[in-house]
Design an enzyme around this catalytic site. Structure first.
Site, PDB file in Angstrom:
ATOM      1  N   SER A 295       0.800  -1.228   0.000  1.00  0.00           N
ATOM      2  CA  SER A 295       0.000   0.000   0.000  1.00  0.00           C
ATOM      3  C   SER A 295       0.829   1.273   0.000  1.00  0.00           C
ATOM      4  CB  SER A 295      -0.959  -0.003   1.187  1.00  0.00           C
ATOM      5  OG  SER A 295      -0.244  -0.169   2.385  1.00  0.00           O
TER       6      SER A 295
ATOM      7  N   HIS B  53      -5.595  -4.220  -1.336  1.00  0.00           N
ATOM      8  CA  HIS B  53      -5.510  -3.105  -2.286  1.00  0.00           C
ATOM      9  C   HIS B  53      -5.644  -3.555  -3.737  1.00  0.00           C
ATOM     10  CE1 HIS B  53      -4.639   0.356   0.298  1.00  0.00           C
ATOM     11  NE2 HIS B  53      -4.099  -0.536   1.105  1.00  0.00           N
TER      12      HIS B  53
ATOM     13  N   LYS C 190     -12.385  -1.209   0.892  1.00  0.00           N
ATOM     14  CA  LYS C 190     -11.666  -0.370  -0.078  1.00  0.00           C
ATOM     15  C   LYS C 190     -12.435  -0.354  -1.409  1.00  0.00           C
ATOM     16  CE  LYS C 190      -7.293  -1.375   2.297  1.00  0.00           C
ATOM     17  NZ  LYS C 190      -7.316  -0.295   3.283  1.00  0.00           N
TER      18      LYS C 190
HETATM   19  C1  LIG Z   1      -2.779  -4.450   3.107  1.00  0.00           C
HETATM   20  C2  LIG Z   1      -3.873  -4.184   4.089  1.00  0.00           C
HETATM   21  N1  LIG Z   1      -4.342  -5.194   4.839  1.00  0.00           N
HETATM   22  C3  LIG Z   1      -5.322  -5.015   5.731  1.00  0.00           C
HETATM   23  C4  LIG Z   1      -5.891  -3.778   5.927  1.00  0.00           C
HETATM   24  C5  LIG Z   1      -6.968  -3.633   6.945  1.00  0.00           C
HETATM   25  O1  LIG Z   1      -8.197  -3.780   6.352  1.00  0.00           O
HETATM   26  P1  LIG Z   1      -9.511  -3.449   7.178  1.00  0.00           P
HETATM   27  O2  LIG Z   1      -9.711  -1.984   7.052  1.00  0.00           O
HETATM   28  O3  LIG Z   1     -10.582  -4.255   6.543  1.00  0.00           O
HETATM   29  O4  LIG Z   1      -9.251  -3.864   8.593  1.00  0.00           O
HETATM   30  C6  LIG Z   1      -5.456  -2.709   5.159  1.00  0.00           C
HETATM   31  C7  LIG Z   1      -6.103  -1.395   5.304  1.00  0.00           C
HETATM   32  O5  LIG Z   1      -5.750  -0.492   5.892  1.00  0.00           O
HETATM   33  C8  LIG Z   1      -4.411  -2.901   4.236  1.00  0.00           C
HETATM   34  O6  LIG Z   1      -3.932  -1.877   3.525  1.00  0.00           O
END
Ligand SMILES: Cc1ncc(COP(=O)(O)O)c(C=O)c1O
Lengths: 82, 415
Positions: free
Chosen positions: B190, B218, B249
């Site tokens: 990300s 992502h 997202k």
């Molecule tokens: C790579 C990644 N994994 C997990 C998450 C967490 O996702 P969630 O918002 O569903 O807890 C995010 C988001 O911030 C992320 O970028």
């Protein structure tokens, strides 16, 4: 540089750094952000195997692992039963 | 023990030191639904400003899409607001299982289990399926929630240099004596917007008998020929043992996540994953609406194509203007500034120009790699992108960094 400094410095370079990165035995690794504490697990395992010691979790702190010299100090202390 | 003066003082000091270190996070209040154009109150107490949004994960522009809102209204009427129960007591409606089926179908996996978030999915999955005889080998840039999940698991931890396949191979060799080797990576990273080389990773996994885990938060919904994610992009659908992802997202952006993959792994999560067992079920509104979102994605490629076109246009505009971009193959486009203060000042000036894009610096990214991270959306119209480029160029000129090399920027501003 003594043998231990050299061995550990070589390992840190190989394990954590990119080819264009240079460090000395006094370069802060974790507090400077060069290495994150999460990745340090492999260093702990390397030291334990190489020097045949057990590093208790409460001594494997980011502070104690911050420079090659501090790591050498920690290994010696444990070897000498301190 | 009471909340005494000494404790209070210690907390206040910690907060003060976060402020002093420039690490204190301020929320910005948005007075509109999530969209390409939003109204932001910042600093708090000032009147909201209209800005173009370049920092949401609303990749497909579905967060406030009329059809999605309509589906949510209908779901609320049909299924109610909440379930007031964990899944295995009385928190599973038929739509929860339906969404699990749809996600499995979409990702090309055997089965899926829903969590309240992908953070929860990552927190629960490792502990549920790995033990002391096993090893987790993670890319060093994996998301924080994966690191937390690994910390909760008794299996040994190891890591390899970001995207470095030789280093991963060494680690796989080193750990041949373990029961299970699990390679762990984000599909899309990300902060940099690059993708994991899943073709290579799968090849190594087969050679050294390892399982593969990816967090595709992502990517799900837009990456790959039909938007299935990074595994589709690299032609390895069906070969990834575990995919975790989020509904927070591209898939409408409300909340929720899942673990998807091998049948037995999902079944074990249903028995053992603590965030699944001990946290409330996903709201029916989110469940039914996410089903609708997946339907929309399967019907048309328009939004995905628009996102690709927008991203290409945005990158080309920035590159032609003389900015240094991080190599990225996704809708995440980082503009490199190297110096933390420059990144903060740049972001603030962009905001003055009506452009909302955030600066990232240590400890979120490595020292000396400060940047503005922009995220492109199918909700952006050409006009939004043009106004964004105009503002970037204006601020870039102000700081005299257009057409400059990395070394020249560092020379001017330091690391
Ligand atoms: C790579 C990644 N994994 C997990 C998450 C967490 O996702 P969630 O918002 O569903 O807890 C995010 C988001 O911030 C992320 O970028």
């Amino acid at each position: 540089m003594d043998e231990m400094q050299k061995t550990i410095l070589d390992y840190v370079k190989r394990e954590y750094l990119e080819e264009d990165q240079e460090i000395t035995p006094d370069t802060p690794l974790i507090s400077s952000g060069i290495v994150d504490s999460f990745s340090m697990v492999s260093l702990k395992r390397f030291l334990e195997k190489k020097y045949n010691i057990v590093i208790p979790d409460d001594r494997a702190t980011p502070q104690a692992f911050d420079t090659v010299n501090k790591i050498c100090e920690l290994v010696r202390a444990i070897q000498e039963g301190r | 023990m009471a909340y005494n003066e000494a404790i209070k003082k210690a907390y206040q000091e910690e907060l003060a030191s976060l402020r002093a270190a420039g690490l204190y996070k301020e929320e910005r209040y948005i007075h509109t639904p999530q969209a390409a154009e939003i109204e932001v109150e910042f600093p708090a107490g000032t009147s909201p400003r209209k800005v173009i949004n370049f920092c949401s994960n609303n990749y497909l522009g579905l967060s406030s899409h009329p059809e999605v809102i309509k589906a949510a209204h209908e779901a609320l009427d049909r299924w109610g607001f909440g379930m007031s129960s964990v899944r295995f007591i009385c928190g599973t409606q038929d739509i929860h299982r339906e969404l699990e089926r749809r996600v499995s179908e979409f990702l090309g996996t055997e089965d899926t289990i829903l969590f309240s978030s992908c953070m929860d999915a990552n927190a629960g999955v490792f502990e549920a399926i790995l033990g002391e005889q096993d090893v987790m080998i993670a890319d060093r840039l994996v998301h924080a929630s994966i690191i937390d999940g690994m910390r909760l698991c008794k299996a040994q931890q190891d890591s390899y240099k970001h995207a470095n396949m030789e280093h991963l191979e060494e680690k796989l060799q080193e750990h041949q004596d373990k029961r299970i080797r699990m390679i762990i990576t984000d599909g899309v990273f990300s902060m940099d917007g690059d993708t994991a080389r899943l073709d290579e990773i799968v090849r190594l996994a087969e050679k050294y008998d390892a399982m593969v885990f990816i967090d595709d938060s992502h990517a799900t919904g837009y990456l790959g020929p039909t938007g299935r994610g990074t595994h589709e992009l690299y032609g390895v659908m069906g070969k990834i043992d575990i995919i975790t992802t989020t509904f927070g997202k591209a898939l409408g952006g409300a909340s929720g996540g899942c673990v998807s993959g091998r049948k037995e792994i999902v079944e074990l999560c249903r028995q053992k994953a603590r965030p699944y067992l001990f946290s409330n079920t996903l709201s029916p509104v989110i469940v039914a609406t996410t089903i609708k979102v997946i339907e929309l994605l399967s019907q048309t490629a328009d939004r995905r194509e628009k996102l690709l076109e927008n991203t290409a246009y945005w990158k080309k505009g920035l590159q032609e203007a003389g900015f240094i971009l991080k190599e990225s193959d996704t809708a995440i486009v980082p503009i490199m500034l190297y110096n933390a203060k420059l990144a903060q000042d740049f972001s603030r000036d962009l905001f003055e120009e009506g452009i909302y894009a955030i600066g990232f610096f240590f400890p979120v990214v490595p020292k000396g790699q400060a940047r503005i991270r922009t995220q492109i959306s199918a909700a952006h119209e050409r006009e939004h992108l043009d106004r964004g480029l105009e503002a970037f160029i204006k601020v870039g000129k102000k700081y005299n960094i257009l057409g400059k090399t990395k070394e020249e920027i560092i020379e001017m501003y330091g690391l």
